[in-house]
Design an enzyme around this catalytic site. Structure first.
Site, PDB file in Angstrom:
ATOM      1  CD  GLN A 183      -3.034  -0.865   0.131  1.00 20.66           C
ATOM      2  OE1 GLN A 183      -3.256   0.228  -0.379  1.00 20.66           O
ATOM      3  NE2 GLN A 183      -3.688  -1.952  -0.249  1.00 20.66           N
ATOM      4  CB  SER A 203       1.261  -5.488  -5.692  1.00 24.18           C
ATOM      5  OG  SER A 203       0.464  -6.091  -6.655  1.00 24.18           O
ATOM      6  CB  ALA A 204       2.330  -3.342 -10.954  1.00 25.26           C
ATOM      7  CB  THR A 241       8.729 -17.242 -19.790  1.00 24.62           C
ATOM      8  OG1 THR A 241       9.260 -18.483 -20.253  1.00 24.62           O
ATOM      9  CG2 THR A 241       8.858 -16.194 -20.885  1.00 24.62           C
ATOM     10  CB  CYS A 329     -19.523  -9.562   6.036  1.00 26.33           C
ATOM     11  SG  CYS A 329     -19.620  -7.830   5.627  1.00 26.33           S
TER      12      CYS A 329
END
Length: 397
Positions: A183, A203-204, A241, A329
């Site tokens: 984040q 993460s992109a 790869t 939930c």
């Protein structure tokens, strides 16, 4: 159903829209420069060069060396790799890992898995704002401690942890420090040397890049083995790869996030505080979750008493607003969020939580519209609540 013109997306912590600039940079690597980066002919070498450029661009954002960036399929894989491989590589030194109760499930579930393999895990408490106590961290370190894994910023309540101080403590004790920065990367400045970070996950798709691509930063000298066995890709540490279009997209997204960070996050902070201010003034029985100051620029997390989170989300969606709940939930679990329980919220209040996360396209008008809808929806839901009725009667006695 609302007219489909009104579509306000306020769930940027879940994922972001891939920016056009990123998509344009990726396209040629699907069709023209589609060569395998491990091949020696020209079309393969073009892919290889593109990967090198992306790696350099990402390393610059962190103050890291190019060869310390290892591409993965995303943040969860990077978290798994950091924990499992450190546990394996440092088993002669010890089996103790320190983390917190508010980590992402990619960390918590990996820790549970490692406990079955003989790891001892300390899960640190946090205060009511979600901050780790540095004295408790110091006390938790033992001779057999091999790794501290504490997130940079929390994905639900937005609290930013004292990462630099945690890094110093880890360094003083000769313990590895990993941070899940999924984040935080691209949202707050990060310098791996200054902060003594040994490993970092990212993460992109959280910064307007594509899904399915992330990286693990591994400081040079850290003994971490391969995670995926096979070919010699990623300097023999992660076979398979390379996802060239994804890597190219991530490089562009990271560079873009770094260049726009100051202006973009100042705008997000201003909008965030404007919205929080208005909600606290205009809606009764509401609580802001997370640290009011040390928080991600785009994060708003609120608990509304006498309201059920799932109904709130569904009704917002009917008004064209995409948001998420502090409780899980909606993902098939009826337990409230582990993060909200860890900061001391009782179950019934944790269940009435709402997370709104702003993006670079969010406007003041979007937030004004959202607030008006929210006031109406909260009013309706409270009118249906027998608990609220009893509460009001007691107040009026």
């Amino acid at each position: 159903m609302s007219d489909m013109k009104t579509r306000i997306y306020l769930d940027n912590a879940a994922t972001t829209k891939t920016s056009q600039e990123v998509v344009d940079a990726m396209l040629p690597y699907f069709t023209e420069n589609y060569g395998n980066a491990s091949s020696i002919y020209e079309v393969g070498q073009r892919s290889k060069e593109a990967i090198t450029t992306a790696r350099e661009d990402i390393a610059k954002v962190l103050g890291a060396k190019t060869e310390e960036i290892y591409f993965t399929a995303g943040g969860s894989e990077a978290d798994n790799w950091a924990l499992k491989a450190a546990f394996e590589a440092y088993s002669k030194k010890g089996n103790h890992i320190i983390t917190t109760k508010i980590e992402h499930h990619a960390i918590l579930h990996t820790c549970e898995y490692l406990e079955k393999k003989g790891a001892e895990i300390t899960y640190l408490d946090v205060d009511e704002n979600g901050l780790v106590n540095l004295d408790e961290l110091q006390k938790a370190i033992r001779p057999e401690t091999i790794l501290i894994s504490i997130m940079f910023a929390n994905n639900e309540i937005g609290t930013i942890e004292p990462v630099k101080e945690i890094g110093m403590i880890a360094k003083e004790h000769g313990v590895l420090f990993h941070t899940d920065a999924v984040q935080a990367f691209g949202q707050v400045p990060i310098d791996v040397d200054e902060m003594n970070i040994d490993m970092l996950s990212s993460s992109a798709h959280k910064i307007n890049g594509p899904k399915g691509i992330g990286f693990l930063y591994i400081r040079k000298g850290v003994k971490i083995r391969s995670f995926v066995h096979g070919g010699a890709q990623e300097r023999k540490r992660r076979a398979g790869t390379e996802n060239v279009p994804g890597i190219v997209g991530y490089g562009v997204a990271a560079k873009r996030a770094a260049e726009t960070m100051e202006v973009r996050t100042a705008k997000e902070r201003e909008l965030r505080d404007y919205f929080i201010d208005r909600v606290l003034k205009e809606i009764p029985y509401v609580k802001l979750n997370g640290d009011p100051v040390k928080r991600l620029p785009n994060n708003i997390n609120l608990s509304f008493r006498f309201v059920e989170g799932e109904s709130l989300l569904i009704m917002l969606d009917m008004k064209g607003i995409a948001a998420s709940s502090g409780s899980a939930c909606t993902s098939g679990s009826l337990d409230p969020s582990h993060v909200l329980l860890a900061i001391g919220l009782p179950h019934e209040i944790a269940h009435g939580s709402l997370r709104l996360t702003l993006g670079e396209d969010t406007t003041k008008e979007d937030l004004d519209y959202t607030l008006e809808q929210l006031k109406e929806i909260i009013g309706k839901l409270r009118d249906l609540s027998p608990l609220y009725e009893d509460f009001v009667k007691k107040q009026n006695k």
